[in-house]
Scaffold this active site. Sequence first.
Site, PDB file in Angstrom:
ATOM      1  N   ARG A  34       0.807  -1.237   0.000  1.00 50.12           N
ATOM      2  CA  ARG A  34       0.000   0.000   0.000  1.00 50.12           C
ATOM      3  C   ARG A  34       0.835   1.280   0.000  1.00 50.12           C
ATOM      4  NH1 ARG A  34      -3.805  -2.765   3.853  1.00 50.12           N
ATOM      5  NH2 ARG A  34      -5.473  -3.600   2.536  1.00 50.12           N
TER       6      ARG A  34
ATOM      7  N   LYS B  74       4.121  11.768 -11.032  1.00 51.68           N
ATOM      8  CA  LYS B  74       3.285  10.969 -11.922  1.00 51.68           C
ATOM      9  C   LYS B  74       3.951   9.616 -12.143  1.00 51.68           C
ATOM     10  CE  LYS B  74       0.812  14.288 -14.843  1.00 51.68           C
ATOM     11  NZ  LYS B  74       0.628  14.726 -16.246  1.00 51.68           N
TER      12      LYS B  74
ATOM     13  N   GLU C  19      11.209  18.281 -24.423  1.00 54.23           N
ATOM     14  CA  GLU C  19      10.493  18.620 -23.182  1.00 54.23           C
ATOM     15  C   GLU C  19      10.948  19.976 -22.629  1.00 54.23           C
ATOM     16  OE1 GLU C  19       7.961  17.110 -21.962  1.00 54.23           O
ATOM     17  OE2 GLU C  19       8.040  15.015 -22.596  1.00 54.23           O
TER      18      GLU C  19
ATOM     19  N   LYS D 174       8.926  23.286 -13.711  1.00 51.08           N
ATOM     20  CA  LYS D 174       8.108  22.122 -13.348  1.00 51.08           C
ATOM     21  C   LYS D 174       7.764  22.154 -11.861  1.00 51.08           C
ATOM     22  CE  LYS D 174       6.377  17.884 -14.181  1.00 51.08           C
ATOM     23  NZ  LYS D 174       7.069  16.700 -14.700  1.00 51.08           N
TER      24      LYS D 174
ATOM     25  N   GLU E 186      -3.021  17.792 -11.107  1.00 52.66           N
ATOM     26  CA  GLU E 186      -3.449  18.187 -12.452  1.00 52.66           C
ATOM     27  C   GLU E 186      -4.941  18.505 -12.547  1.00 52.66           C
ATOM     28  OE1 GLU E 186      -3.175  16.046 -16.650  1.00 52.66           O
ATOM     29  OE2 GLU E 186      -1.193  16.263 -15.768  1.00 52.66           O
TER      30      GLU E 186
ATOM     31  N   ARG F 132      -1.401  22.486 -14.152  1.00 48.12           N
ATOM     32  CA  ARG F 132      -0.436  21.434 -14.477  1.00 48.12           C
ATOM     33  C   ARG F 132      -0.735  20.783 -15.827  1.00 48.12           C
ATOM     34  NH1 ARG F 132       2.050  16.543 -10.668  1.00 48.12           N
ATOM     35  NH2 ARG F 132       3.372  15.684 -12.312  1.00 48.12           N
TER      36      ARG F 132
ATOM     37  N   ASN G  32       1.240  19.231 -20.546  1.00 50.39           N
ATOM     38  CA  ASN G  32       0.929  18.209 -21.545  1.00 50.39           C
ATOM     39  C   ASN G  32       0.872  18.778 -22.962  1.00 50.39           C
ATOM     40  OD1 ASN G  32       0.480  15.743 -19.878  1.00 50.39           O
ATOM     41  ND2 ASN G  32      -1.067  17.042 -18.930  1.00 50.39           N
TER      42      ASN G  32
ATOM     43  N   HIS H 298       1.531  16.577 -25.892  1.00 53.49           N
ATOM     44  CA  HIS H 298       1.313  15.190 -25.489  1.00 53.49           C
ATOM     45  C   HIS H 298      -0.004  14.623 -26.004  1.00 53.49           C
ATOM     46  CE1 HIS H 298       4.636  16.277 -22.944  1.00 53.49           C
ATOM     47  NE2 HIS H 298       4.715  15.084 -22.420  1.00 53.49           N
TER      48      HIS H 298
ATOM     49  N   HIS I 101       0.793  11.278 -27.772  1.00 57.40           N
ATOM     50  CA  HIS I 101       0.401   9.980 -27.236  1.00 57.40           C
ATOM     51  C   HIS I 101      -0.332   9.142 -28.275  1.00 57.40           C
ATOM     52  CE1 HIS I 101       0.560  11.278 -22.695  1.00 57.40           C
ATOM     53  NE2 HIS I 101       1.753  11.116 -23.235  1.00 57.40           N
TER      54      HIS I 101
ATOM     55  N   HIS J 211       9.627   8.940 -26.686  1.00 57.85           N
ATOM     56  CA  HIS J 211       8.540   9.764 -26.165  1.00 57.85           C
ATOM     57  C   HIS J 211       8.725  11.243 -26.517  1.00 57.85           C
ATOM     58  CE1 HIS J 211       5.457  11.389 -23.587  1.00 57.85           C
ATOM     59  NE2 HIS J 211       6.353  12.059 -22.891  1.00 57.85           N
TER      60      HIS J 211
END
Length: 346
Positions: A110, A132, A174, A212, A222, A226, A230, A233, A237, A250
């Site tokens: 956990r 993330k 990035e 960042k 997010e 935030r 992206n 992205h 993606h 990526h």
Amino acid sequence: MTVNIDLPHNNSYEIFIDKLNDLYFDTKVVIVTNPTVSGFHLDYLKNRLKAKELTVCTIPDGEEYKHLKTIEDILEHCFKQRLDRKSLLVAFGGGVIGDMTGFASSIYQRGIDFIQIPTTLLSQVDASVGGKTGINNKFGKNLVGAFHQPNAVYIDPTFLDTLPKREFGAGIAEIVKMAVTFNKDFFEWLEQNDLNDKEHIKTAILKSVQTKAYVVSQDEKEHGIRAALNYGHTFGHVIENETNYDTFLHGEAVGIGMVMANALAVKLNLMNEDEALRVKNLLEKYNIPTSYTIKDVEDFYEHFFLDKKSLDNKIKFILPRGIGDCLITNEVSKDEVIEVLKGFSC
């Protein structure tokens, strides 16, 4: 150099940017890495990292292995080493290693602690910071995961000495993303300086991490600003999914995605053509791909709805508003998007 991320619920931590100092942990520690990184740098890390018990979990190298089976392999290693809830995982590699190690640490018993020691430019400027974590599946990228902040991030630019040029370029994509969405002065600095210079790349890493850190401190999970990180992205993606994650790195897919997002921004009069060209030229300066042929425009569009940012059957787009600002919107019509996508079709 140290950058702080200030978060509620005792989740705050520091990002250290410099040659790696000696680290000691009075607990069991597992380094999660891949054969490529371990071949270059594992001895360097083991000479600086001491623990009550230290083992290494080596997983395959590549985005195509960023799935649940690999997570099970990491967890199996942890169970065999009898890690407890005070044990620590160390993510030692690029963004894929960081995402999977973070996710494994978030679900082992956990949740246990982990730290990031990123070895690629992309992970140093972006992926290692912000908490993330996740894996891919057949429906898309990072659709299974959790927000789980590291205890610390150690960015040692020494690791970049062995980085292939493609990986270096993927990281620069990035960096450009950060500048276009948040900092016009930084973008102009990037236009004027060569990031192949070691001092310049250190400056770029620091500016990117500061950006960042500021954004994540404002919006950890997010819900607002935030999402601007992206930029590129949403399109990127889909490109990665269409090409089964084995054609583009990526950052390369994000670079193409930025060009597509810019084309939509130009159509909506948010950005002029000269600004879009400046972004494209900066990407191409580091051999980052900027073109992609869409085979089925309708299918490409439908893939947008699998994006985590989509809500209530609306697609959320992050579009530059000139250079240094951006718009987060879910009010772009399908016809406008399709028209832009047709410009990238066969």
